[in-house]
Design a protein around this motif. Structure first.
Motif, PDB file in Angstrom:
ATOM      1  N   GLU A  57       0.654  -1.157   0.021  1.00  0.00           N
ATOM      2  CA  GLU A  57       0.019  -0.109   0.147  1.00  0.00           C
ATOM      3  C   GLU A  57       0.871   1.483  -0.115  1.00  0.00           C
ATOM      4  O   GLU A  57       0.448   2.170  -0.726  1.00  0.00           O
ATOM      5  CB  GLU A  57      -0.882  -0.203   1.378  1.00  0.00           C
ATOM      6  N   CYS A  58       2.057   1.116   0.658  1.00  0.00           N
ATOM      7  CA  CYS A  58       2.864   2.118   0.738  1.00  0.00           C
ATOM      8  C   CYS A  58       3.436   2.625  -0.842  1.00  0.00           C
ATOM      9  O   CYS A  58       3.525   3.724  -1.040  1.00  0.00           O
ATOM     10  CB  CYS A  58       4.116   2.033   1.674  1.00  0.00           C
ATOM     11  N   GLU A  75       2.096   2.053  -3.175  1.00  0.00           N
ATOM     12  CA  GLU A  75       0.784   2.966  -4.038  1.00  0.00           C
ATOM     13  C   GLU A  75       0.748   4.466  -3.493  1.00  0.00           C
ATOM     14  O   GLU A  75       0.478   5.234  -4.166  1.00  0.00           O
ATOM     15  CB  GLU A  75      -0.589   2.143  -3.864  1.00  0.00           C
ATOM     16  N   LEU A  76       0.846   4.627  -2.162  1.00  0.00           N
ATOM     17  CA  LEU A  76       0.383   5.757  -1.770  1.00  0.00           C
ATOM     18  C   LEU A  76       1.525   6.834  -1.816  1.00  0.00           C
ATOM     19  O   LEU A  76       1.173   7.745  -1.932  1.00  0.00           O
ATOM     20  CB  LEU A  76       0.286   5.687  -0.108  1.00  0.00           C
ATOM     21  N   GLU A  94       1.336   8.443  -5.176  1.00  0.00           N
ATOM     22  CA  GLU A  94       0.074   9.232  -5.172  1.00  0.00           C
ATOM     23  C   GLU A  94       0.230  10.714  -4.235  1.00  0.00           C
ATOM     24  O   GLU A  94       0.080  11.605  -4.732  1.00  0.00           O
ATOM     25  CB  GLU A  94      -1.033   8.729  -4.413  1.00  0.00           C
ATOM     26  N   ARG A 123      -4.401  12.215   2.818  1.00  0.00           N
ATOM     27  CA  ARG A 123      -5.047  10.765   2.904  1.00  0.00           C
ATOM     28  C   ARG A 123      -3.921   9.788   2.799  1.00  0.00           C
ATOM     29  O   ARG A 123      -3.827   8.797   3.605  1.00  0.00           O
ATOM     30  CB  ARG A 123      -6.128  10.373   2.154  1.00  0.00           C
ATOM     31  N   ALA A 124      -3.002  10.068   1.813  1.00  0.00           N
ATOM     32  CA  ALA A 124      -1.838   9.364   1.621  1.00  0.00           C
ATOM     33  C   ALA A 124      -0.955   9.003   3.010  1.00  0.00           C
ATOM     34  O   ALA A 124      -0.576   7.991   3.564  1.00  0.00           O
ATOM     35  CB  ALA A 124      -0.968   9.669   0.634  1.00  0.00           C
ATOM     36  N   SER A 153      -2.939   7.595   5.858  1.00  0.00           N
ATOM     37  CA  SER A 153      -2.840   6.050   5.765  1.00  0.00           C
ATOM     38  C   SER A 153      -1.590   5.275   6.074  1.00  0.00           C
ATOM     39  O   SER A 153      -1.746   4.477   6.597  1.00  0.00           O
ATOM     40  CB  SER A 153      -3.363   5.679   4.497  1.00  0.00           C
ATOM     41  N   SER A 156      -8.024   1.606   3.448  1.00  0.00           N
ATOM     42  CA  SER A 156      -6.595   1.398   3.676  1.00  0.00           C
ATOM     43  C   SER A 156      -6.693  -0.264   3.619  1.00  0.00           C
ATOM     44  O   SER A 156      -7.307  -0.739   4.731  1.00  0.00           O
ATOM     45  CB  SER A 156      -5.874   1.782   5.048  1.00  0.00           C
TER      46      SER A 156
END
Lengths: 175, 748, 127
Positions: free
Chosen positions: B15-16, B18-19, B22, B45-46, B49, C15
Motif C-alpha cells: 500500500e505504501c 501505491e500511496l 500518489e 490521506r496518503a 494512511s 486502507s
C-alpha cells in the motif's frame, strides 16, 4: 511463500532438500533411481514428472554436469547429468535413461535430473536414516538408508539447485 | 498469528508503494497550481494512511514522522497555510524522508539518519507554527504507538469530575443515567450501557449489582410516542479493590456523554446507599444534575416514553433513501485488481499458443500442405487471432511511465541539491504506456541519465547568468510512442557538450589515440565509452562510479538504443528508443554447429559472405578481424566463443539460405551495438526471421555469458537468444583498436 | 457462507492494511467480518449483506464517500437506521467526533487501536 503456513514451508523445504529430520519419527515416500551402479532416492513429493530423455539444447560455458536445457511447457529447465554431478560412470549404452523433473519449494526453481533408470517407490522411516558426515566429501548426499541388503543414498536436492543457480564459486557468468 | 500479521505487513508495504506515488503526484499538482480541495485531501490521506498502517505494526519512527507530516498537511487542508514554493519543497523533502523511513522499516533501505529526520521535523513544525494551530510541540512525542495489545484506557471525552482521591475501601458507586432519544437514534441502546456496567464486575461479584428502572416519566400508553425516550436507570455497584472505579464507568458512558444524563455518586456504606437509591427512584430526573448540554436537558423535559429502537423501526415507514444520490465523484473507471502472477501465467500461455501456431505452420510446410489455399486461409486467421490475443494481453500488462517519471523528481531534487544547482524537471507524456517488465528496468538508467544531466548538462547558476539564461535550469523528460517503440527524451537547457573537452579527456584516458580526427557526433558518442568521465571535480554523483557506458549497456540490454544530440550553448538531448515490451522480440534465427540461435533483428547490420584468404586477417594477439566494405571488424567464431560442441560428422550437409557453399568462404552476420561498435559473427547459415517469445534462463539457471535469454521454437526445442552487446564488447576488448586502423589502412 | 453463531461486523476502510488488521483482530475475537473499501462500497456491501451486520466500523477519511457521508447515508436507510456505527479515526479533535455523532455515529475508537480496544467497542454495542 507468504500464503504458506509455516508448517507448509517446513514440509516443502523438507521435500526439496531431501533432508528429513530424524526426530520427527515420521515416514516419507521416496522414489529410487540408479546412476551407474549406485542407487539414490529423493522425496516423491519433490517430483513434478518423469520424462524420456531427449537431446537438450547445449548451454554455453556450462560445467560438465549440465547436460543442457529443455522446454517443459514453456519453461526453460536445465538438465543435470547426475553421473557427472556425482562423479560416477553412467551405465553404458543405456536406452532407459530418463529425466526426473524436480521442483524446489524454497527456491522455487525447477531442474531435470538425468538418471539411468527409475526403480520404484519406497517408504522409509525417517529415524532410520543414517547421517553422513559432510567432511567425508558427501555434500551431495544428506544420508543413507538401508532397504534389505541395499544401501540407498539420499540426494540433496538443494545442493543440486544451488550449484545450478550459481551460488558456488564456479559461476561462469561475468555479467 | 505471526503469519497473519506478516501478510498484513506485506499488504501495508504494498500500500505504501501505491500511496507514496500518489503523494508525489499530488505534490506535483500543488506546485503546478492545479490543486483542488480533492488534491490536498488525497495528499493528506496518503500520509494519514501510512501513519495509520504503521501504527498497527509499532513502526515507531515512521509513525512519529508521519504524524508531524500529517499535522503540517492539515494546516494546508484547513487553509491556514498556502502552498507556496517553499512549503511545497518542504513537503517534497518530507516525502523523501517518509519514503526512506518506509524503506527502512521494510529493511530495503539504509536507516534514515536521525539528524535528517530532525531537520525535516523542524521544517514541518515551522509550517505548523505558521498555521498557528499551536499543536506542534506536543505533536512528536505524544503519538501513541501500541505496545502490542496492552489494555488501553479509553479517552474520557470531555467529562470533568472533581473526584476526591481518597483511598477508602468498601464503597458503593451509584450510577444514574437517563438516555435521550438521540442515543437510540445513533444505534445505541440503554441495554448496552447496562451490559457495559455489568462487565465491570468480576463474575463472582455480580450479586452485588443492583439495577432499578426509573419509569416515572412514562406516560400512559395512549400518549406514548415511539420516538421518545423516557426511561432512566439507577445502578449500584461496589467500588475499589478488584471492583469498579469511576473511570471505568465513565468509559462505559464515553460515547454517550452528549445524549445521556449521567450521575455517579460515591457512598460510604451499603446501608446509606439503599436509602439514597429509594430517594433517587422517587425523585426522578429533575433533581439529578445531568451532565448534558442545555438544549438536550430542555429536550429531555419534553420527552415522552419508550426507548426501544424496535418501536422506532416498526413505527416509521419512510421509503429507504437511495444509497448513492448525486455523488459527483462516484464516476470512476471500473477496474479490478489482478495478481500480476496471473497475468504472467496468461502471458506464458499466449506465448505457448504463439509457439503452437508456429509449430503448426512448420509442420504444414514440411508436408507441403501450404499449397492448399483453404488451409492457408485458415492458418492466416489463426495467426491473426494469435497476434491479437498477444497484443491484448500486452495491453493488460501495459502501464503508464508516470510512476517511473515521478520518481525522477526526487532524483533531480537530490542531484541538484548536491551539485548546488537549481533545476526544475518538467515531465511530458507520463501517460505513455509500456510493458511493466520494461518499466521495472527503466528506473536505473533514467536515474543515471538525469543525474548526469544535472551534474554535467546544466551549468552553474553563475555561468547561466553570464549566458543570459534563467538561474533555474530546466530538464524536460518526455515519453511518446513512435512506430511500435517508445521514445524517451531527456532534454536539458544547459551548455551542450563541450566537444573539445570531451576529446581531450578521451585522449587523456586513452580511449582515442592522440591526434585522432573525429566528427562531432563521434566525439559526442565518446561519453558512452567505458571509463569516460568529464567531471573536473569528482562530485558525489560521478563518485558513484556509474558512467554513461553502464547506462548505455542497460538500455541495450532492454533492446533499446541511445542517441545524443548536442546544441552548443542551448542544451543536450538524449533520446532513448525502446521496444514496448521485453516479452517478445523480432529475431533472426541463425545456425551454428547444429544449434539454432536467435539474434535480435534490431542489432543485425548485414549478412555477407567473405573469403578467408582475402578478407580475414590475423592480428598479432592471435584474434581475427574481417574487412567488410573497407571497415575492419572483429571476427567472432560463434561456435568457439560459445564453446558449442563440434557437430557430429556427416550432419553438416543440409542446405540453408545463406549457407557457406564453398570452402574458403565464411558467412558472417555483421552486428552492431548501440555505440556503433560492430562485430562479425561467423555462422553456418541463417534459417529464418521470426517473432520469438522471450523466456528467462536465469529462473532455473545462472546467467550465461553472451546469452541474454532463451525462446522456444516451433518444434518445441529451446533456442538461445544471443546477447549481441556483450559479445561485441568482449570481442572489441580483445582487439586492439589501433591494430584495426592499421589494417583498415592496408586494406584500403 | 456465514457462520450462524457469529456476530457479523462490517468494516469500512480505504486502507488495505487497516482492513487486514481489522479482519485479523475481529476474526480472532470470533466475529464474522465483511468489508468495504470506502463509503460507497460499504453501502453496497451493507445492502447486499445477509444476514445484516450487527455493527459497523468505519474510517472517516476515505476517498469517494468519506465516513461522515457514509454514516449519514446508512442512517437514512430505514433498514439500517439503528445499526451501531463506530468510527475509526486518528482524528483526535472533538469537532470531528461531534460531527460524526451528530450524523448518527454510535461511538468512536481512536487510532492506533489494539485488538482489545476494538473488541471492547464491538461488545459495547452488540452486548
Amino acid at each position: 511463500m507468504e500464503f504458506m503456513s509455516s508448517d507448509d514451508t517446513k514440509q516443502r523445504n523438507g521435500q526439496a532438500d531431501g533432508q528429513v529430520s530424524a526426530s520427527t519419527g515420521g515416514r516419507e515416500q521416496m522414489i529410487i533411481f540408479t546412476v551407474g551402479e549406485q542407487r539414490y532416492c529423493i522425496p516423491i513429493l519433490s517430483i513434478k514428472e518423469i520424462r524420456e530423455f531427449e537431446d537438450p539444447t547445449y548451454l554455453p560455458h556450462c560445467p560438465p554436469y549440465v547436460e543442457g536445457a529443455i522446454n517443459i511447457r514453456g519453461n526453460i529447465v536445465t538438465v543435470v547429468n547426475l553421473a557427472n554431478y556425482l562423479d560416477t560412470a553412467p551405465q553404458p549404452d543405456n536406452e532407459r535413461r530418463v529425466v526426473v523433473i524436480i521442483e524446489d519449494g524454497g527456491q522455487r526453481a525447477t531442474c531435470g535430473l538425468l538418471v539411468d533408470s527409475v526403480i520404484g517407490i519406497t517408504e522409509i522411516a525417517l529415524d532410520e536414516i543414517q547421517p553422513i558426515s559432510v567432511d567425508g566429501g558427501a555434500a551431495e548426499l544428506s544420508g543413507l538408508v538401508s532397504i534389505g541388503e541395499c544401501v540407498i543414498r539420499i540426494l540433496r536436492l538443494d545442493a543440486v539447485l544451488g550449484r545450478l543457480l550459481g551460488d558456488d564459486a564456479i559461476t561462469a557468468a561475468a555479467g | 498469528m505471526g503469519d497473519v500479521m506478516d501478510d498484513i505487513l506485506k499488504i501495508f508495504f504494498e500500500e505504501c508503494d501505491e500511496l507514496l506515488p500518489e503523494l508525489e503526484s499530488g505534490l506535483g499538482e500543488l506546485s503546478e497550481e492545479e490543486s483542488s480541495k480533492e488534491t490536498i485531501n488525497a495528499i493528506f490521506r496518503a500520509v494519514h494512511s501510512i501513519k495509520g498502517g504503521a501504527a498497527s505494526f509499532g513502526l515507531d519512527r515512521l509513525v512519529r514522522f508521519a504524524h508531524v507530516y500529517e499535522s503540517a498537511l492539515d494546516c494546508l487542508r484547513s487553509g491556514t497555510v498556502e502552498p507556496d514554493p517553499a512549503i511545497i519543497k518542504t513537503f517534497y523533502l518530507a516525502m523523501d524522508v517518509l519514503s526512506d523511513l518506509v524503506a527502512e522499516a521494510r529493511n530495503t533501505g539504509d536507516p534514515v539518519e536521525d539528524s535528517r529526520i530532525e531537520e525535516n521535523v523542524h521544517k514541518l513544525e515551522a509550517i505548523i507554527g505558521q498555521g498557528g494551530e499551536g499543536q506542534p510541540a506536543s505533536g512528536v512525542g505524544e503519538t501513541p504507538v501500541p505496545e502490542d495489545f496492552t489494555p488501553v484506557t479509553v479517552d474520557l471525552g470531555g467529562f470533568d469530575f472533581d473526584e476526591p482521591v481518597e483511598e477508602a475501601p468498601a464503597r458503593t458507586l451509584t450510577v444514574r443515567f437517563r438516555p435521550h432519544s438521540e442515543l437510540y437514534s445513533r444505534g445505541d441502546d440503554a441495554r448496552n450501557l447496562l451490559m457495559g456496567l455489568r462487565e465491570l464486575l468480576p463474575e463472582d461479584a455480580l450479586g452485588s449489582l443492583q439495577v432499578t428502572c426509573d419509569m416515572q416519566d412514562l406516560p400512559p400508553l395512549a400518549e406514548l410516542s415511539a420516538d421518545e425516550a423516557c426511561l432512566g436507570w439507577t445502578v449500584q455497584l461496589p467500588e475499589g479493590a478488584g471492583g469498579t472505579t469511576e473511570d471505568d464507568i465513565h468509559a462505559v458512558f464515553d460515547w454517550v456523554g452528549d445524549v445521556c444524563g449521567l450521575e455517579i455518586i460515591r457512598e460510604e456504606a451499603a446501608g446509606a446507599a439503599s436509602s439514597d437509591e429509594a430517594e433517587a427512584a422517587g425523585d426522578g430526573a429533575e433533581e439529578l444534575p445531568f451532565i448534558a448540554e442545555p438544549e438536550a436537558a430542555v429536550a429531555l423535559a419534553e420527552e415522552g416514553a419508550v426507548p426501544a429502537p424496535e418501536a422506532e423501526m416498526a413505527a416509521s415507514s419512510r421509503p429507504a433513501a437511495p444509497a448513492r444520490s448525486g455523488r459527483k465523484r462516484g464516476e470512476q473507471n471500473a477496474s479490478i485488481r489482478v495478481d500480476i502472477e496471473r497475468i504472467g501465467m496468461l502471458m506464458d500461455m499466449v506465448g505457448e499458443m504463439v509457439i503452437g501456431q508456429a509449430s503448426l505452420e512448420s509442420a504444414l510446410t514440411r508436408e507441403n500442405a501450404l499449397h492448399d489455399q483453404e488451409l492457408l486461409k485458415r492458418l492466416a486467421v489463426i495467426k491473426t487471432l494469435t497476434r491479437d490475443i498477444q497484443e491484448a494481453v500486452m495491453a493488460i500488462r501495459a502501464q503508464p511511465v508516470r510512476h517511473v517519471f515521478q520518481r525522477m523528481q526526487r532524483v533531480v531534487r537530490e542531484a541538484s541539491a548536491l551539485a548546488g544547482k537549481d533545476v526544475a524537471l518538467v515531465l511530458e507524456g507520463e501517460e505513455t504506456e509500456v510493458d511493466r517488465t520494461l518499466i521495472e528496468n527503466l528506473t536505473d538508467p533514467l536515474t543515471h541519465m538525469l543525474r548526469n544531466a544535472v551534474d554535467h548538462g546544466i551549468e552553474n547558476p553563475e555561468a547561466r547568468q553570464v549566458a543570459g539564461k534563467p538561474a533555474q535550469g530546466t530538464i524536460r523528460l518526455s515519453a511518446r510512442h513512435r512506430s511500435g517503440r517508445i521514445l524517451i527524451e531527456i532534454l536539458d537547457d544547459g551548455g551542450g557538450i563541450n566537444t573539445q573537452r570531451v576529446l581531450q579527456t578521451a585522449i587523456k584516458r586513452g580511449i582515442v589515440p592522440p591526434g585522432a580526427s573525429l566528427g562531432e557526433n563521434e566525439i559526442n558518442e565518446l561519453i558512452f565509452a567505458p571509463g569516460f568521465s568529464t567531471a573536473e571535480k569528482v562530485s558525489d554523483l560521478s563518485g558513484r562510479g556509474v558512467g554513461m557506458d553502464v547506462v548505455k549497456q542497460a538500455i541495450q540490454n532492454l533492446g533499446g538504443r541511445v542517441t545524443i544530440k548536442s546544441m552548443p550553448g542551448k542544451g543536450t538531448l538524449f533520446t532513448l528508443s525502446l521496444p514496448l515490451t521485453l516479452a517478445v522480440l523480432d529475431g533472426m534465427l541463425i545456425e551454428c554447429r547444429g544449434s539454432i540461435m536467435v539474434v535480435p533483428v534490431s542489432s543485425v547490420v548485414e549478412l555477407v559472405t567473405v573469403r578467408t584468404d582475402e578478407d580475414v586477417y590475423t592480428i598479432p594477439d592471435g584474434s581475427h578481424v574481417v574487412s567488410v566494405r573497407g571497415r575492419c571488424i572483429p571476427l567472432i567464431y560463434l561456435g568457439d566463443e560459445l564453446t558449442l560442441p563440434a557437430e557430429p560428422a556427416g550432419q553438416a550437409g543440409s542446405h540453408h539460405m545463406g549457407r557457406a557453399g564453398e570452402a574458403g568462404q565464411l558467412i558472417v552476420l555483421v552486428v552492431e551495438n548501440e555505440a556503433g561498435a560492430r562485430a562479425a559473427l561467423v555462422v553456418d547459415g541463417v534459417r529464418d526471421q521470426a517473432q520469438v517469445v522471450i523466456k528467462s534462463i536465469e529462473k532455473n539457471y545462472r546467467q550465461i555469458q553472451g546469452v541474454s535469454a532463451a525462446t522456444i521454437l516451433g518444434d518445441g526445442s529451446v533456442s538461445l537468444i544471443l546477447d549481441v552487446s556483450t559479445l561485441i564488447v568482449s570481442a572489441t576488448k580483445r582487439v586492439d583498436t589501433r591494430a584495426l586502423e592499421a589494417i583498415a589502412e592496408r586494406a584500403a | 457462507m456465514t457462520d450462524g453463531d457469529k456476530v457479523r461486523v462490517l468494516t469500512v476502510d480505504d486502507s488495505r492494511t487497516m482492513q487486514g488488521v481489522l479482519r485479523k483482530a475481529l476474526g480472532e475475537a470470533g466475529y464474522d467480518v465483511i468489508q468495504g473499501g470506502d463509503g460507497v462500497e460499504g453501502l453496497e456491501v451493507l445492502q447486499q449483506a445477509d444476514p445484516v451486520p450487527q455493527a459497523i466500523i468505519t474510517d472517516i477519511n476515505m476517498p469517494r464517500m468519506d465516513g461522515f457521508q457514509f454514516i449519514e447515508a446508512v442512517r437514512k436507510l430505514e433498514a439500517f437506521s439503528s445499526i451501531p456505527i463506530i468510527c475509526l479515526t486518528t482524528e483526535t479533535d472533538e469537532e470531528k467526533k461531534s460531527r460524526a455523532r451528530a450524523l448518527g455515529a454510535t461511538g468512536w475508537i481512536a487510532k492506533p487501536f489494539n485488538a482489545e480496544k476494538l473488541v471492547w467497542a464491538i461488545r459495547r454495542v452488540t452486548a
